[in-house]
Motif scaffolding. Structure first.
Motif: not given
Length: 547
Positions: A204-210, A214-219, A242-248
């Motif tokens: 839950v925590q990993a997917d929430t952060r991710g 993702r949404l903030l990076a999009l903005a 990218r680090s906070f959410g472990d983004l691609s």
């Protein structure tokens, strides 16, 4: 005891207003995404708690502590200031025993009147053979006799910055160990999300952060924040996201190894290294339960490191008691509190029912307001009104002896699982890891859930807790046994779990009668609050006697 330093922190760094920030997100990704992001970030909800040790933020019974006031402490008072003066202390809980301990060292002649056969108040640990009496029932604990098999029916954890309580533990040589308040392997369960299936806290925590990242990076990438961020700021914040959410690499969130691997919640999985499919973000933000549960370990009094005494919370009460035992009158039920021309008079019944009277210079009353309001007295009208209208939280707990299936089969070592069901929480033992049996707290509830719990018989509580516990652990019904419960609104001489009203005038003396207790502190529901309230009452008394 060391002095608490009060510091004011000033920040001159450039800040982005949250409203403007979210407006920009709304322009970039739509108002629906903005609202969902707000919910996931906890904006618009009250998720930080500085009060009770028990009530989770946003839950019924969460207290509204009074404004902070400078707190006196040992070392502030002149030596021998109380020589020749007498004090009666009503109630032998942590506040009462702290008062007696410190005032005795100042020369006061102290007597504690404690209504029960043992001191400690709500600091109570239940072991094999112990009896829990409520106003309409009595239960005997059937746990096996073992040092690890105990149930902290009242306070069960200590925040690392509750320095006065921890200082007494050092002074009294009470050994401490870690209390696991947050365990990423524990479960979060809502009956209305994810088809009612519990999810691990880590996913839950990993997917929430991710998804937030993702949404903030999009903005940011759609230039929605160009008025707030420089070009260099954008590079830095994207790197942070990218680090906070472990983004691609393209700032997407396909899932993260932080969420674990399939079957990790059960021993014997052969799927280590395989990715988990991310949870649907819409379900995570569909109800506040998921946000509140993720926020819980970040509120000030729930932050790591949390501690507990080795062998049960009552090790602290026993250590206090050992130092002032000669000053305690047990099974002394107060029946009247009166003022005299130059002090106070307390009338009580002793253990055989004989009426006794004690006349003193000062009275420090730590009796909970829920009980005190029914004791005849001649308090000033303002004090009596505050006592009559003082509110207390309802809370209840139930504990079971069980094989440690949560460790042996689910890799859960300590911590808390949460559910939207009435039981609210399930606590796993934080000591005795690897042993055959342990005590699991099968419910810890507040508010209306606790009121319903109070209205059930002990056996009904057991049946209900086991039925709900199966929704977290299917094997629960075959493992949990020897249940014993406590409903604090029905415990004699307590009639509530912790105070929730603003103390107001009760922080002032009523002639030579003074008031103390966790309910009269900024840390309502915590033992540290009881100690702080004792220091405040002592300071009021000492101020009378300083030449």
């Amino acid at each position: 005891m060391r002095q608490i330093k009060r510091e004011q922190m000033n920040s001159t760094q450039k800040r982005i207003a949250r409203r403007d920030f979210l407006t920009s997100i709304g322009r970039a990704v739509g108002s629906s995404a903005m609202l969902k992001t707000m919910a996931a970030m906890g904006i618009g909800t009250s998720l930080a708690s500085c009060g009770s040790s028990s009530a989770a933020p946003g839950m019924p019974g969460s207290p509204n502590p009074p404004p902070a006031i400078p707190s006196p402490r040992p070392g502030d008072w002149p030596t021998n200031v109380g020589v020749g003066k007498s004090v009666v202390i009503l109630g032998g809980g942590i506040a009462g025993m702290t008062t007696a301990l410190e005032m005795t060292m100042l020369g006061y002649n102290c007597t504690i009147l404690e209504a029960t056969p043992v001191a400690g108040g709500r600091n109570r640990t239940i072991r094999a053979g112990d009896v829990i009496n409520e106003t309409d029932s009595s239960q005997t604990c059937l746990f096996d006799f073992d040092s690890d098999l105990y149930f902290n029916a009242g306070p069960a954890r200590i925040a690392h910055h509750h320095e006065f309580l921890l200082g007494y533990c050092r002074e009294f040589s009470v050994p401490l160990e870690t209390f696991t308040n947050y365990n990423s392997g524990a479960l979060l369960h809502s009956a209305t999300s994810f088809n009612g299936q519990p999810q691990t806290a880590r996913q839950v925590q990993a997917d929430t952060r991710g998804n937030i990242a993702r949404l903030l990076a999009l903005a940011v990438n759609q230039n929605a924040l160009d008025q707030e961020l420089s070009a260099n700021d954008k590079v830095n914040i994207l790197q942070m996201l990218r680090s906070f959410g472990d983004l691609s690499g393209n700032f997407d969130y396909p899932g993260s190894e932080r969420a674990g691997f399939p079957g990790q919640q059960d021993t014997g999985s052969r799927q280590r290294g395989e990715p988990l499919t991310p949870l649907q973000f819409q379900e995570i933000i569909s109800e506040t339960f998921w946000q509140q549960r993720q926020d819980f370990p970040h509120s000030l009094n729930q932050q790591s490191t949390m501690l507990q005494p080795v062998g049960g919370m009552d090790q602290i009460a026993r250590a206090f008691e050992n130092r002032i035992a000669a000053d305690i009158v047990y099974e002394a039920v107060v029946t009247e509190i009166r003022k005299t021309a130059d002090g106070a008079r307390v009338i009580y019944q002793d253990r055989v029912g004989t009426s006794m009277t004690i006349d003193v210079d000062y009275c420090v009353c730590t009796i909970p307001a829920s009980v005190l309001r029914n004791i005849p007295n001649d308090f000033a009208s303002a004090h009596q009104s505050a006592i009559n209208n003082f509110n207390y939280a309802a809370a209840g707990k139930i504990a079971f002896q069980s094989r440690r299936f949560w460790e042996q089969e689910h890799n859960i070592y300590g911590g808390i699982s949460w559910t939207t069901q009435d039981i609210t929480q399930m606590w796993y033992p934080n000591a005795g890891f690897g042993r055959a049996n342990g005590i699991v707290v099968g419910a810890y509830m507040f508010g209306s859930n606790a009121n319903n719990f109070a209205n059930q018989t002990p056996q009904q509580r057991i049946n209900s807790a086991i039925a709900q516990g199966r929704n977290l652990h299917p094997e629960y019904g075959n493992e949990a046994a020897r249940g014993i419960s406590v409903s604090w609104p029905k415990v004699p001489f307590q009639l509530g779990a912790w105070g929730t009203s603003d103390p107001g005038i009760l922080l002032t003396a009523d002639d030579n009668i003074f008031f103390a207790g966790e309910h009269l502190s900024i840390l309502q529901g915590w033992q540290e609050g009881a100690i702080l309230s004792a220091y405040h009452a002592i300071d009021l008394v000492v101020s009378r006697d300083i030449p």
